[in-house]
Scaffold this motif. Structure first.
Motif, mmCIF file in Angstrom:
data_model
loop_
_atom_site.group_PDB
_atom_site.id
_atom_site.type_symbol
_atom_site.label_atom_id
_atom_site.label_comp_id
_atom_site.label_asym_id
_atom_site.label_seq_id
_atom_site.Cartn_x
_atom_site.Cartn_y
_atom_site.Cartn_z
ATOM 1 N N HIS A 127 13.817 8.309 -53.913
ATOM 2 C CA HIS A 127 12.447 8.745 -54.171
ATOM 3 C C HIS A 127 11.484 7.561 -54.158
ATOM 4 N N GLU A 128 11.888 6.458 -54.780
ATOM 5 C CA GLU A 128 11.014 5.289 -54.814
ATOM 6 C C GLU A 128 10.807 4.705 -53.421
ATOM 7 N N LEU A 129 11.844 4.738 -52.612
ATOM 8 C CA LEU A 129 11.710 4.210 -51.259
ATOM 9 C C LEU A 129 10.905 5.153 -50.360
ATOM 10 N N ARG A 130 11.039 6.452 -50.606
ATOM 11 C CA ARG A 130 10.367 7.413 -49.735
ATOM 12 C C ARG A 130 8.847 7.340 -49.891
ATOM 13 N N SER A 131 8.371 7.104 -51.122
ATOM 14 C CA SER A 131 6.916 7.098 -51.333
ATOM 15 C C SER A 131 6.207 5.994 -50.570
ATOM 16 N N PRO A 132 6.601 4.713 -50.710
ATOM 17 C CA PRO A 132 5.875 3.677 -49.929
ATOM 18 C C PRO A 132 6.110 3.810 -48.427
ATOM 19 N N ILE A 133 7.269 4.304 -48.048
ATOM 20 C CA ILE A 133 7.505 4.488 -46.602
ATOM 21 C C ILE A 133 6.568 5.564 -46.061
ATOM 22 N N ALA A 134 6.394 6.660 -46.832
ATOM 23 C CA ALA A 134 5.493 7.724 -46.389
ATOM 24 C C ALA A 134 4.055 7.218 -46.320
ATOM 25 N N VAL A 135 3.638 6.435 -47.328
ATOM 26 C CA VAL A 135 2.276 5.894 -47.314
ATOM 27 C C VAL A 135 2.091 4.952 -46.133
ATOM 28 N N LEU A 136 3.105 4.085 -45.896
ATOM 29 C CA LEU A 136 3.008 3.141 -44.778
ATOM 30 C C LEU A 136 2.939 3.882 -43.450
ATOM 31 N N GLU A 143 -13.043 -1.923 -37.200
ATOM 32 C CA GLU A 143 -13.587 -2.176 -38.530
ATOM 33 C C GLU A 143 -12.652 -1.680 -39.636
ATOM 34 N N LEU A 144 -11.824 -0.662 -39.323
ATOM 35 C CA LEU A 144 -10.898 -0.131 -40.327
ATOM 36 C C LEU A 144 -9.588 -0.900 -40.391
ATOM 37 N N TRP A 145 -9.268 -1.663 -39.362
ATOM 38 C CA TRP A 145 -7.956 -2.316 -39.321
ATOM 39 C C TRP A 145 -7.717 -3.304 -40.467
ATOM 40 N N PRO A 146 -8.661 -4.139 -40.843
ATOM 41 C CA PRO A 146 -8.350 -5.063 -41.958
ATOM 42 C C PRO A 146 -7.940 -4.332 -43.233
ATOM 43 N N GLU A 147 -8.670 -3.245 -43.557
ATOM 44 C CA GLU A 147 -8.309 -2.508 -44.769
ATOM 45 C C GLU A 147 -6.951 -1.841 -44.622
ATOM 46 N N LEU A 148 -6.690 -1.232 -43.437
ATOM 47 C CA LEU A 148 -5.406 -0.578 -43.208
ATOM 48 C C LEU A 148 -4.261 -1.587 -43.226
ATOM 49 N N LEU A 149 -4.476 -2.724 -42.604
ATOM 50 C CA LEU A 149 -3.419 -3.737 -42.592
ATOM 51 C C LEU A 149 -3.146 -4.289 -43.989
ATOM 52 N N ALA A 150 -4.221 -4.448 -44.785
ATOM 53 C CA ALA A 150 -4.018 -4.928 -46.152
ATOM 54 C C ALA A 150 -3.210 -3.926 -46.964
ATOM 55 N N ASP A 151 -3.539 -2.632 -46.832
ATOM 56 C CA ASP A 151 -2.778 -1.605 -47.544
ATOM 57 C C ASP A 151 -1.334 -1.553 -47.048
ATOM 58 N N ALA A 152 -1.175 -1.685 -45.719
ATOM 59 C CA ALA A 152 0.185 -1.663 -45.166
ATOM 60 C C ALA A 152 1.002 -2.859 -45.660
ATOM 61 N N LEU A 153 0.343 -4.009 -45.721
ATOM 62 C CA LEU A 153 1.038 -5.196 -46.216
ATOM 63 C C LEU A 153 1.424 -5.018 -47.679
ATOM 64 N N GLN A 154 0.532 -4.428 -48.465
ATOM 65 C CA GLN A 154 0.834 -4.208 -49.880
ATOM 66 C C GLN A 154 2.040 -3.278 -50.038
ATOM 67 N N ASP A 155 2.085 -2.206 -49.263
ATOM 68 C CA ASP A 155 3.220 -1.298 -49.334
ATOM 69 C C ASP A 155 4.495 -1.949 -48.818
ATOM 70 N N THR A 156 4.351 -2.817 -47.807
ATOM 71 C CA THR A 156 5.528 -3.518 -47.298
ATOM 72 C C THR A 156 6.090 -4.473 -48.354
ATOM 73 N N VAL A 157 5.201 -5.178 -49.062
ATOM 74 C CA VAL A 157 5.652 -6.059 -50.141
ATOM 75 C C VAL A 157 6.333 -5.248 -51.236
ATOM 76 N N ARG A 158 5.762 -4.079 -51.537
ATOM 77 C CA ARG A 158 6.366 -3.230 -52.557
ATOM 78 C C ARG A 158 7.768 -2.796 -52.125
ATOM 79 N N LEU A 159 7.911 -2.441 -50.846
ATOM 80 C CA LEU A 159 9.238 -2.088 -50.333
ATOM 81 C C LEU A 159 10.198 -3.264 -50.411
ATOM 82 N N GLN A 160 9.697 -4.444 -50.074
ATOM 83 C CA GLN A 160 10.553 -5.634 -50.132
ATOM 84 C C GLN A 160 11.001 -5.926 -51.556
#
Length: 477
Positions: free
Chosen positions: A267-276, A290-307
């Motif tokens: 369950h914990e792994l599924r949530s950040p993977i789904a968000v990513l 213009e949206l890419w920096p915000e999307l990439l920052a959120d994606a990076l945050q979720d990737t760090v959380r997964l790591q």
């Protein structure tokens, strides 16, 4: 080579003849011991019985001879002696028969020699001194060992006389044959009874063991709820059943924890993977730079959380497997000071009070992770203050991490150390916690032989870890 092969075949044959089951071995051993004991006892009994009866026969002969000698000392003996209760002959100094009992009577006269049919041959007998008055008895003449002969010399009205009295060993032989026959019949029956009783008793004693074995054989990983029957005897078998059930309880609990851990981890792994995935799909659907920096920052945050989550899961798996790690003698004040100095992005400043002299034997990496998890937990909930205190009490190093946050309610002070446990689920998810920090910290403390508990604190949370101090270093260490 042939002799060695023959010896090997002989050993294998003997091995096949040995009973395999515990019941058969116990019965065979008990029967063999009882048979040997009873056999030896029977032989000893027969020997003692024969010796006692033979001694009684000899004493009878001595009494007969002494009785006739007492008569001859004071009076003339009649040719036929009546009533001595045995075979008696009296001869003078020349060997002439003077008197005899009726069973040995012959041609008696002044010069009558000893009749050839008399079963008392002439001396010498195998004699030994019976007492200090010249009374002798013999073990019997050399040609008739089945009687005992006693001789007494006396001087009386008839001159110098020698009285010979004989007693037969026939009663001894008869008694021995009777006793041997009784033992020959009774001992096998007794041995058979012992074998039967041992077989039945061991069978009843081992019946619960077979029930335990059959039940355990049917238990699989999918039905760990089953338990073995516990006999109401209170003996070793009953304690074995209780121990087996306790082991099954631990296995069932471990299985449930593992399944719950897998479900929570999934369950914990599924949530950040789904968000990513959603973020990546949005980026592909709306290729707006213009949206890419915000999307990439959120994606990076979720990737760090997964790591971080994968790292925590791997560490928990290693702790559960109890893999050995390299240990060394560490000064906790120096180690913890380095860890706290390296923290530069804390939301709340940390005030540390570290006492020297806290030396423990442990893993530098794991003790660093222990302090890091406790401080991260305090940073997550602290309002304005986080305190770290290291002290020494008796033979323990005591680490306390305190904060001024909402604290931990007393009913939840043990539950917070369970894996994937969040007291405030929504707030914890927002702050990035997965509910594994305190669980990992307790496992690390227990791996070092210590403890970690949530203690009472008037203003916020107070987590106390105790680690055993190491002894003085030796040349070997």
């Amino acid at each position: 080579m042939t002799d060695r092969a023959a010896a090997g075949r002989k050993r294998r044959t003997l091995h096949r003849l040995v009973p395999r089951s515990v019941r058969a071995r116990a019965t065979f051993a008990a029967t063999a011991v009882v048979a040997l004991a009873l056999g030896g006892t029977a032989l000893a009994l027969l020997s003692v019985l024969h010796a006692n009866l033979a001694r009684d026969v000899q004493q009878t002969a001595v009494r007969q001879a002494s009785k006739i000698a007492a008569m001859a000392e004071h009076q003339h003996l009649p040719p036929i002696i009546g009533g001595p209760g045995g075979s008696v002959q009296v001869v003078d100094s020349t060997g002439r028969l003077v008197a005899t009992t009726p069973d040995l009577a012959g041609e008696l006269g002044p010069d009558a020699p000893v009749p050839p049919e008399v079963p008392l041959p002439a001396p010498p007998y195998k004699r030994r001194l019976l007492d200090g008055e010249g009374t002798l008895y013999a073990d019997g003449p050399t040609d008739d060992p089945r009687q005992r002969v006693a001789s007494v010399s006396v001087t009386g009205p008839d001159g110098q006389l020698t009285v010979y009295a004989a007693a037969s060993l026939g009663t001894v032989d008869a008694a021995g044959r009777t006793a041997a026959a009784a033992l020959a019949v009774g001992l096998p029956l007794l041995v058979a009874l012992v074998a039967l009783v041992t077989w039945r008793v061991t069978g009843r004693a081992l019946r619960p063991v077979e029930a335990i074995r059959s039940e355990v054989a049917e238990i699989t990983g999918h039905d760990l709820h089953r338990r073995v029957p516990v006999p109401p005897t209170g003996d070793e078998v009953s304690r074995l059943a209780v121990t087996v059930n306790s082991t099954l309880d631990r296995l069932e609990d471990a299985g449930q924890r593992q399944r719950r851990f897998i479900a929570d981890a999934s369950h914990e792994l599924r949530s950040p993977i789904a968000v990513l995935r959603t973020q990546l799909e949005v980026a592909l659907a709306h290729p707006d730079p213009e949206l890419w920096p915000e999307l990439l920052a959120d994606a990076l945050q979720d990737t760090v959380r997964l790591q971080d989550l994968a790292t925590d899961l791997l560490l928990l798996a290693r702790l559960d497997a109890a893999d050995p790690v390299a240990t060394q003698l560490l000064d906790l004040d120096v180690l913890f000071a380095d860890v706290l100095d390296a923290r530069v992005a804390d939301r709340v400043p940390v005030r540390a009070e570290l006492t020297d002299g806290a030396r423990v034997l442990g893993s530098r990496t794991w003790l660093t992770r222990l302090l890091t998890n406790l401080v991260d937990n305090a940073q997550r909930y602290a309002a304005s203050r986080v305190e770290v205190e290291l002290s020494v009490e008796a033979d323990e190093a005591v680490l306390e991490v305190r904060d001024d946050g909402p604290g931990i309610p007393e009913p939840d002070r043990e539950r917070v150390f369970e894996r994937f446990t969040r007291l405030d689920d929504a707030r914890s998810r927002e702050l990035g916690g997965a509910g594994l920090g305190l669980a990992i910290a307790r496992d690390l403390a227990e791996h070092h032989g210590g403890t970690l508990v949530a203690a009472e604190h008037p203003h916020g949370a107070r987590l106390v870890a105790r680690l055993p101090l190491a002894g003085p270093p030796t040349e070997a260490s």
